[in-house]
Design a protein around this motif. Structure first.
Motif, short mmCIF file in Angstrom:
data_model
loop_
_atom_site.label_atom_id
_atom_site.label_comp_id
_atom_site.label_asym_id
_atom_site.label_seq_id
_atom_site.Cartn_x
_atom_site.Cartn_y
_atom_site.Cartn_z
N TYR A 190 0.88 -1.47 0.31
CA TYR A 190 -0.26 -0.19 0.35
C TYR A 190 0.70 1.24 0.26
CZ TYR A 190 -4.26 -3.14 0.76
OH TYR A 190 -4.37 -4.48 1.46
N ALA A 191 0.84 2.45 -1.09
CA ALA A 191 1.14 3.20 -1.29
C ALA A 191 1.42 4.77 0.34
CB ALA A 191 0.68 4.19 -1.79
N TRP B 106 0.03 12.03 0.21
CA TRP B 106 -0.06 11.02 1.14
C TRP B 106 -1.43 10.67 1.32
CZ3 TRP B 106 -3.17 10.36 5.41
CH2 TRP B 106 -3.03 9.33 6.46
N THR B 107 -2.46 11.60 1.22
CA THR B 107 -3.73 11.35 0.67
C THR B 107 -4.04 11.33 -0.08
OG1 THR B 107 -4.13 14.21 0.26
CG2 THR B 107 -4.14 13.60 2.63
N ASP B 108 -3.60 11.80 -1.26
CA ASP B 108 -3.81 10.91 -2.70
C ASP B 108 -3.51 9.76 -2.58
OD1 ASP B 108 -4.53 13.80 -3.53
OD2 ASP B 108 -2.08 14.00 -4.60
N ASP B 109 -2.00 8.87 -2.47
CA ASP B 109 -1.87 7.92 -1.98
C ASP B 109 -3.24 7.11 -1.34
OD1 ASP B 109 0.18 8.24 -3.15
OD2 ASP B 109 1.42 7.85 -1.40
N VAL B 110 -3.82 7.73 -0.02
CA VAL B 110 -4.71 6.71 0.23
C VAL B 110 -5.89 6.26 -0.02
CG1 VAL B 110 -6.39 6.54 2.52
CG2 VAL B 110 -4.21 7.66 2.48
N ASP B 111 -6.18 7.61 -1.38
CA ASP B 111 -7.87 8.08 -2.30
C ASP B 111 -7.08 6.69 -3.37
OD1 ASP B 111 -8.39 9.91 -0.82
OD2 ASP B 111 -8.04 11.45 -2.15
N SER B 112 -5.66 6.54 -3.61
CA SER B 112 -5.70 4.93 -4.32
C SER B 112 -5.90 4.70 -4.06
CB SER B 112 -3.95 5.72 -5.08
OG SER B 112 -3.78 5.17 -6.40
N ASP B 113 -5.40 3.59 -2.81
CA ASP B 113 -5.26 2.81 -1.79
C ASP B 113 -6.64 2.69 -1.86
OD1 ASP B 113 -2.61 2.21 -2.12
OD2 ASP B 113 -2.13 2.79 -0.70
#
Length: 68
Positions: A8-9, A34-41
């Motif tokens: 996970y990113a 980080w928030t973009d990574d959370v959204d992507s995951d």
């Protein structure tokens, strides 16, 4: 968090910025990444902090919610 790295990113970015005492220091652009990574995951209806303990999930969700 170590178990989620590579899967996970959100975990990869946190792990890259965590200090020995467990604190995470982000610059503003890193925080938005980080928030973009959370959204992507979480795309497709997945839980955003899979593989994190319940306590860490709660902390990460609060941090995310405060930023968005």
């Amino acid at each position: 968090m170590a178990f989620a790295r590579g899967r996970y990113a959100w975990a990869d970015l946190l792990a890259a910025h965590v200090s020995e005492d467990g604190l995470v220091g982000f610059s503003e652009p890193e925080m938005w990444q980080w928030t973009d990574d959370v959204d992507s995951d979480a795309e497709g209806g997945h839980a955003p902090f899979t593989l994190a303990s319940a306590t860490l999930q709660d902390k990460l969700q609060r941090f995310y919610d405060e930023r968005i």
